[in-house]
Every structure is written in structure tokens, then in C-alpha cells.
Design an enzyme around this catalytic site. Structure first.
Site, PDB file in Angstrom:
ATOM      1  CE  LYS A   6      33.481  40.054  43.255  1.00  7.76           C
ATOM      2  NZ  LYS A   6      33.961  39.322  44.432  1.00  7.76           N
ATOM      3  CB  CYS A   7      31.795  36.791  34.894  1.00  9.75           C
ATOM      4  SG  CYS A   7      31.937  35.886  33.338  1.00  9.75           S
TER       5      CYS A   7
END
Length: 114
Positions: A10-11
Site C-alpha cells: 500500500k506504500c
């Protein structure tokens, strides 16, 4: 060369670092989603030693309750224990190769160990 990345999909920075690793010829990438498979306190301590960082420097502040918990001022053992218990506190991505370990923020830091 083998490279292990402690990754959070998600980063954005973690995704960009993974892309660099995957696009580098001769690099065999092992992806560890550390939120699903967190490293223990001893492993984290070794990674930070190898990176030349303190556990506090590897502490994720943004989006966590680390400051409220007093972790930036806590001793190494307390920070490492908190990270092992709640891996969201680990700043990402950490990358390890035979040339060393880097906290790849910004993602270009990964080139130092390739």
C-alpha cells in the site's frame, strides 16, 4: 545477487523500491510483506545495526501512535518490542543485500546496496 525487501504494497515508496529491484538485472528479489510476516525484535535489531540506524530512526511516526506511546524517546529494547508486536510501527521499505541494509526513503537509496 539476492535482495530482500520488507514491503508494504500500500506504500508508494515501497512499490517504487520494489520496481527498482525487479528492473535491476541479476537481482533475485524476496518480498516479505512485513505486516503479514513481521520480523522479530532480534531480526529488526540486526537490520538496523547493519543499516547503521538506531531503532528510533527506523520508527514510523506518520499514521501511527508512536509519539503518543513515547516511542521516539524510548530505549532500543522498548522500540524493537513495540515494532515486533505492532509492525505498522516499522518504517518501510527496508532492503537487505550482501552489500548491506538500507531504509529506502527515498527509494533511490536502494542503489547504494546494489
Amino acid at each position: 545477487m539476492k535482495a530482500t525487501i520488507w514491503h508494504n504494497p500500500k506504500c508508494g515508496t515501497s512499490r517504487k523500491t520494489l520496481a527498482i529491484l525487479e528492473e535491476t538485472p541479476g537481482v533475485e528479489v524476496e518480498v516479505v510483506e512485513y505486516l503479514k510476516t513481521p520480523p522479530g525484535a532480534d531480526r529488526l535489531a540486526q537490520l538496523y545495526r547493519d543499516a547503521g540506524l538506531t531503532p528510533q530512526q527506523g520508527l514510523r511516526l506518520r499514521g501511527t501512535d508512536a509519539e503518543e506511546r513515547g516511542l521516539p524517546q524510548a530505549d532500543d529494547a522498548a522500540v524493537l518490542a513495540a515494532m515486533a508486536e505492532d509492525p505498522i510501527l516499522i518504517e518501510r521499505p527496508l532492503v537487505e543485500t550482501e552489500k548491506g541494509v538500507r531504509l529506502c526513503r527515498p527509494q533511490e537509496k536502494v542503489h547504494e546496496i546494489l
